[in-house]
Structures are given as C-alpha cells and as structure tokens.
Design a protein around this motif. Structure first.
Motif, PDB file in Angstrom:
ATOM      1  N   SER A   1      10.687  36.151  33.843  1.00 55.70           N
ATOM      2  CA  SER A   1      11.621  37.260  33.671  1.00 55.70           C
ATOM      3  C   SER A   1      12.596  36.991  32.534  1.00 55.70           C
ATOM      4  O   SER A   1      12.827  37.855  31.679  1.00 55.70           O
ATOM      5  N   LYS A   2      13.174  35.795  32.501  1.00 55.45           N
ATOM      6  CA  LYS A   2      14.127  35.468  31.442  1.00 55.45           C
ATOM      7  C   LYS A   2      13.446  35.453  30.084  1.00 55.45           C
ATOM      8  O   LYS A   2      14.002  35.949  29.091  1.00 55.45           O
ATOM      9  N   ALA A   3      12.233  34.898  30.026  1.00 57.62           N
ATOM     10  CA  ALA A   3      11.497  34.882  28.765  1.00 57.62           C
ATOM     11  C   ALA A   3      11.261  36.295  28.255  1.00 57.62           C
ATOM     12  O   ALA A   3      11.460  36.595  27.068  1.00 57.62           O
ATOM     13  N   ALA A   4      10.872  37.189  29.150  1.00 54.76           N
ATOM     14  CA  ALA A   4      10.603  38.574  28.745  1.00 54.76           C
ATOM     15  C   ALA A   4      11.871  39.253  28.243  1.00 54.76           C
ATOM     16  O   ALA A   4      11.858  39.964  27.230  1.00 54.76           O
ATOM     17  N   GLN A   5      12.976  39.031  28.931  1.00 52.97           N
ATOM     18  CA  GLN A   5      14.235  39.693  28.557  1.00 52.97           C
ATOM     19  C   GLN A   5      14.732  39.219  27.197  1.00 52.97           C
ATOM     20  O   GLN A   5      15.120  40.033  26.342  1.00 52.97           O
ATOM     21  N   VAL A   6      14.734  37.906  26.972  1.00 53.27           N
ATOM     22  CA  VAL A   6      15.241  37.370  25.702  1.00 53.27           C
ATOM     23  C   VAL A   6      14.330  37.762  24.546  1.00 53.27           C
ATOM     24  O   VAL A   6      14.792  38.190  23.484  1.00 53.27           O
ATOM     25  N   LEU A   7      13.021  37.635  24.725  1.00 54.39           N
ATOM     26  CA  LEU A   7      12.080  37.967  23.648  1.00 54.39           C
ATOM     27  C   LEU A   7      12.116  39.455  23.312  1.00 54.39           C
ATOM     28  O   LEU A   7      11.954  39.839  22.148  1.00 54.39           O
ATOM     29  N   ARG A   8      12.322  40.278  24.322  1.00 55.06           N
ATOM     30  CA  ARG A   8      12.388  41.722  24.068  1.00 55.06           C
ATOM     31  C   ARG A   8      13.608  42.067  23.204  1.00 55.06           C
ATOM     32  O   ARG A   8      13.513  42.859  22.263  1.00 55.06           O
ATOM     33  N   VAL A   9      14.755  41.443  23.504  1.00 54.09           N
ATOM     34  CA  VAL A   9      15.958  41.709  22.712  1.00 54.09           C
ATOM     35  C   VAL A   9      15.838  41.096  21.325  1.00 54.09           C
ATOM     36  O   VAL A   9      16.300  41.678  20.330  1.00 54.09           O
ATOM     37  N   LEU A  10      15.212  39.924  21.216  1.00 52.35           N
ATOM     38  CA  LEU A  10      14.994  39.321  19.893  1.00 52.35           C
ATOM     39  C   LEU A  10      14.114  40.208  19.029  1.00 52.35           C
ATOM     40  O   LEU A  10      14.387  40.406  17.832  1.00 52.35           O
ATOM     41  N   ARG A  11      13.058  40.774  19.614  1.00 53.79           N
ATOM     42  CA  ARG A  11      12.188  41.680  18.860  1.00 53.79           C
ATOM     43  C   ARG A  11      12.963  42.912  18.404  1.00 53.79           C
ATOM     44  O   ARG A  11      12.822  43.361  17.261  1.00 53.79           O
ATOM     45  N   LEU A  12      13.786  43.451  19.293  1.00 55.89           N
ATOM     46  CA  LEU A  12      14.601  44.617  18.937  1.00 55.89           C
ATOM     47  C   LEU A  12      15.544  44.278  17.781  1.00 55.89           C
ATOM     48  O   LEU A  12      15.694  45.055  16.827  1.00 55.89           O
TER      49      LEU A  12
END
Length: 423
Positions: free
Chosen positions: A158-169
């Motif tokens: 969950s944390k990996a998905a959240q951080v990577l999603r914001v980094l991509r944005l």
C-alpha cells in the motif's frame, strides 16, 4: 577511494552525535553563476560520488563558457555565459504546490483537503528520498525509481503504491512544465494493493470498546459506534459537530415502520447532515436512538460543539493521527486481555483490524439485515443514481432511503440482542 581533500568543494562537518555530515560547497564565483550548496548526507562513499558528479557539471559549464568566449572574440557584444538551470526536487515540489492543480478548490478542478493532506505526506517522503530535496530532477532515472519501489515494498504494498503514484504525478507535472523531457517513472509498474476485506464483528468491537472504556477513552467507544452505524470515513466522523446535528423525522415519504425504529425518548429522529471530504457528496446519516444522548453530551462538553474535540485545544476537532493512536492503544489492550484469558485466536483477529474496517462492516451488516443496495449507497455516499445535478452537489440525496437503511439495521441488531438474551 580518493581522500576527501583530493575532491574539490567537498567538505565534512562533524556533528554532535559523533557522526559526520558531508557538503558540496561551490566558490563565490560558482554561486554567482547559479550553483548552490548541496547537502550530501552522512554516507561518505555516496557523498564522494555525488561531489564528483557535481564537479563534472562545473567542468561542463566551464567548457561551455570558454567556447562562448572564443566565439565572441572580436565581437562588440560581450560574451554570454549561460548555465543550464538546475531544478532540484525541493524546488519542484514547492512549485507544484503553488500551481493551479494544487491550489484550486475541488469544484474548480483542484484537490480536496483530504487529498492534499495525503499528497503532502507522500511528497515529504519523496523529498527525503531525493537527498533531502537536493537531487536535481533531471538526475532521477528509472533505476532509482525501481530501487525506491523495492525499498517501499519491504514496508507494505500500500505504501509503495501511494508514494510511487504521487511521484509519477509530480514527474508528469515536471514534464508539462518543461523541466524534464520524459517521465522516467512511466515504465515502472505501480503495485496494486490487495482489496481489504477485513470485518470487525460484534465480538471484536465489544472487546475494543471495553478496553477503551477501561483506558478512559470514551471518544474511541463512541467513534466505533458512529463509524459502524454511519458508514463514514474516519475524517468525516471526527469532523462531526453541533452544526451538523439535526432532526430528520418530519419527512412525509419516510415509512412509519422505519421512523418507529429510530424515534428516541423525546420523539425525535436525529442524525448528522455532512459533506464528505473525499467525494464532496452530501449525505444524511440518521443515528439509532441509543446513541443520541451520548452524542449530545459530547457536543455539550465544549463551546464549539465538536463530538470529538482536541483534548488540548477544544476549539478544534481531534486530529486523525491522534484518534488513530488512541484506537490502536485500545485495540492492543483488548488483544492483550484476550491473550491473558487464553483466547489466542481472538487476540490474533483483534490485532488485524483497523478503524477503517468499521465502514465496511457496517455496510455488510445492513445488507445482511435486508437493507436495499440503494439505501446503503445513499448513506455511504458511494453512488449517485442518474446524471449529477445541482441538488447532488449541495443537498443530500435520499434521506428517506438513509433512514430506511439504518432502521432496517437497527431492527436486525435488536433481534440479535433479544436472541442473545434468551440464550
């Protein structure tokens, strides 16, 4: 490894705890040209490698300046020395937070308060990862992002998905602003966290509530009840107050059998009208009559009328982190009691639950009680039937349906209580 003295502009700084911090410090001339001090952290090997890379940038700039001087020789115009603008992650995050996509209101295409709070947390983690924000944006590559993903996955999907999603944005925004040509994170697959299905049955709810009462945490006891019966997210529960509390029993379209289940000793059907932070959906959430007095007592405890006031600043609602900490303390105490009683399986189940599971649990309980799906979604705010209108934006949908949903669940709960008493 070369000695520190052999590397230009690399300086060490002894710290109070005995460790050493490393810095890359440009000369006065280089600072005037646009170079800045860079913190390189405490790892000497990493600091040397980063200092070498920064020194290479200086040499590249000097070669470009020399070529510009040679080309301009014999010309009346003075030579122009241009240093490529280095945008660092810290600056990128600052600029992003000043952009329309961040500052606009939700109904103008911007982010909700809850989303901004979540993104801010992820952006702080990204800044920490990017050498405290000193890493140039153009130096971020696919390999670095894959390494970040690997480290985050060790903590949780969950944390990996959240951080990577914001980094991509963030990097997509950098592309739009011309800071970088391509987003290196586009080809790094973001993991999908498994859908959470954990329920919090009555036995576990009662155990945690009992532990919370022993710890003198009436807010946790009430928070469990409200989340179960209202189907709302934690932040929306914590924001509840006197301004949202109202009577709901005067609707002509409400069936009398449903009203009868929710009438309190004062002859009222009471509940909260609220606008959900995440979806901006307005809903009416009637409450079972056995909770009315507790809710009203909580609101009377402070002048500002919050159901969950901040313990030290009662003119503010309780922060999410504080309530989460209190809930976990009560949950862990309940699990410890179960272990002492030899109920190892119950203790293990208690430790798996989270406060957010109450929303799912309450909806499932209402469905099992016979509530229609449309009634449940009117209360939870999950769906709006038909084309969205101005009424969907500013007013709750079907209050009668929400009343029917809670009344059906209350009837089922009362039957269960009677069966337990008879048993």
């Amino acid at each position: 490894m070369p000695k520190q003295r052999q590397i230009p502009r690399l300086f060490s700084q002894p710290l109070a705890d005995g460790s050493t911090a490393w810095h890359w410090k440009p000369s006065k001339t280089l600072r005037a040209a646009g170079f800045v001090n860079v913190k390189l952290g405490a790892n000497k090997r990493v600091a040397i490698a980063e200092a070498d890379r920064l020194n290479d940038q200086v040499e590249t700039w000097r070669r470009g300046a020399a070529e510009a001087d040679a080309a301009a020789e014999g010309s009346e115009a003075p030579p122009v020395r241009k240093l490529p603008r280095v945008i660092r992650v810290r600056e990128l995050i600052r600029d992003y937070k000043q952009s329309d996509g961040w500052t606009l209101l939700p109904d103008q295409g911007g982010l909700s308060v809850a989303t901004r709070a979540d993104y801010s947390s992820r952006l702080r983690q990204i800044e920490h990862w990017a050498l405290g924000g000193d890493l140039p944006v153009r130096d971020i590559d696919k390999a670095m992002i894959k390494d970040l993903k690997s480290e985050l996955l060790k903590q949780s999907v969950s944390k990996a998905a959240q951080v990577l999603r914001v980094l991509r944005l963030l990097l997509n925004w950098a592309v739009d602003e011309g800071v970088i040509a391509l987003n290196p994170g586009d080809s790094v697959k973001i993991p999908t966290p498994p859908s959470r299905t954990t329920m919090m049955p009555a036995r576990i709810r009662d155990a945690i509530a009992e532990a919370a009462a022993e710890l003198d945490m009436p807010d946790v006891v009430l928070g469990i009840d409200l989340a179960f019966w209202m189907f709302q997210r934690q932040r929306d529960i914590l924001d509840l107050g006197r301004m949202a509390w109202r009577e709901m029993g005067s609707l002509e379209e409400v069936e009398q059998r449903h009203l009868a289940r929710l009438v309190d000793p004062k002859g009222r059907v009471m509940g909260f009208r609220l606008c959900q932070r995440k979806t901006r959906t307005w809903i009416d959430a009637p409450l079972p009559p056995m909770l009315h007095a507790t809710v009203e007592d909580a609101m009377r405890a402070t002048n500002h009328g919050y159901v969950f006031p901040h313990p030290e600043r009662p003119d503010e609602a309780m922060p999410s982190w504080m309530f989460q900490r209190r809930f976990r303390e009560a949950r862990d105490a309940a699990a410890a009691v179960a272990l002492i009683r030899g109920q190892d399986e119950l203790a293990a189940r208690i430790w798996t639950v989270q406060y957010r599971d109450l929303r799912r649990t309450g909806m499932s309980f209402a469905k099992d009680a016979g509530a229609r799906l449309a009634w449940i979604t009117e209360l939870s705010g999950h769906a709006v039937i038909g084309r969205k209108t101005i009424l969907d934006t500013y007013m709750p949908g079907d209050t009668a349906a929400a009343i029917a949903c809670v009344a059906t669940a209350v009837a089922h709960w009362q039957r269960q209580q009677l069966q337990e008493k008879q048993a």
